[in-house]
Design an enzyme around this catalytic site. Sequence first.
Site, PDB file in Angstrom:
ATOM      1  N   SER A 281       0.851  -1.184   0.000  1.00 30.20           N
ATOM      2  CA  SER A 281       0.000   0.000   0.000  1.00 30.20           C
ATOM      3  C   SER A 281       0.887   1.233   0.000  1.00 30.20           C
ATOM      4  O   SER A 281       1.945   1.251   0.630  1.00 30.20           O
ATOM      5  CB  SER A 281      -0.901   0.004   1.242  1.00 30.20           C
ATOM      6  N   ARG A 320     -23.080  -8.058 -46.189  1.00 32.59           N
ATOM      7  CA  ARG A 320     -21.937  -7.457 -45.506  1.00 32.59           C
ATOM      8  C   ARG A 320     -22.499  -6.324 -44.665  1.00 32.59           C
ATOM      9  O   ARG A 320     -23.281  -5.519 -45.162  1.00 32.59           O
ATOM     10  CB  ARG A 320     -20.912  -6.896 -46.520  1.00 32.59           C
TER      11      ARG A 320
END
Length: 446
Positions: A281, A320
């Site tokens: 930490s 497409r």
Amino acid sequence: MTSASPPYADTGLLAPEWGLSEAASETGDHAYLRALLDAEAALTRAQSALGLAPAEAAPAVTEAAVPANFGIRSLAARTPAGGNPVIPLVADLTAAVGAEYGPYVHRGATSQDIMDTATMLVAVRALEPILADLGRTERALAGLAAEHRDTPMPGRTLTQHAVPTTLGLKAAGWRSLVLDARGRVIRVRDSLPAQLGGAAGTLAAFQAYGAQDADVLTQAYAREVGLAAPALPWHTLRTPVADLAGCLAFTAGALGKLAVDVLTLSRTEIGEVSEGRGGGSSAMPHKANPVRSTLLAAAARRAPQLAATLYGSLAAEDERPAGAWHAEWEPLRDLLRLVGGAAAHAAELTAGLRVHPAAMRRNLDTTRGLIVSERLSAALAPVLGRARAKELLTELARRAHEEGRPLRELLAEEAELKDVELDDLTDPAHYTGFAGALTDRALERR
């Protein structure tokens, strides 16, 4: 500039879930460029093999299709003009091959053929380290389950102590999920297809150039590129991408289950397991945070949203699509990276996971014996009658809470239980059901 990285390069600074992992290197822009070039070269080789292009065209295109010969930033700058990177790449590759054999680059194909095929190649290559790391994770969990087959610990339901279980059974469950994920990934990897359909999925241009059989052509291309041969062009039939999304999201969730259990069990007030190497930490020197589990949990929360975009792209119009196909590229890459990083973190987490049986025993005693109340109900019903057993245990549970006394002690004061062997009945370690047998059965799975 303090780094050799070019401006705008994605180094994973904000992605500790996958940054610098092997999956990251298999899904970066250079990896995509390599796959695009492999797809183009394989197409020319397949046509040469079928007599649809000169034999000399195959080596000419393959030798020119080297990623180092192409500038990624230049390709990226020209991609918006056509909406995909294949268009500028084909122009550059054609020029690199030269006038004689350049016309056989991309011959008959459409951009989506190459982009989809390259995406499948990227996926296959990224799945290999994922599978390797899932294998490492499975083996570590198998060892953990066998070693702690009979190590008792509190079972928890809806966050509360329920009845005792064993760490072996819990680890066997984690392993089962990992095996489920690995099986899904293998099945999907082996089915990922090449894409070849031409402008609108009819292969018409290939027929115009002399192809006699669509299956022969498609199979030759799939063989050259190293992917499965599709039954049909899948420009708007996006099963391969959906299957990828599903197996990757499942894998992230399976590893997330392991992670959230470790996060819970490694809480300071529980302390039943801990990561082999916790993270520090910036403010609190005493902390050893479960960082790998944290990153796995983060990946599990992100993966479903990425998969949702890919499932949403199944609704692709016409022969497409406009937008549906384009929407897949980044989420799929992110998902491959995320799961690749998660699998690597899981392998390290499980290899170094530390188990604290003394803490498990201490926690089993937290409720002063009430964790075996289910067993006592079953055992005392024949002695006292079902109604009386329930009434007595309810009253003694209340007193155990209020007086802070062990349930065993309160039971011993009841005259009607003077002939009952209470030591065994009230020992949580002696009430784990078939946990050992279930663990054995789970470990038989390979």
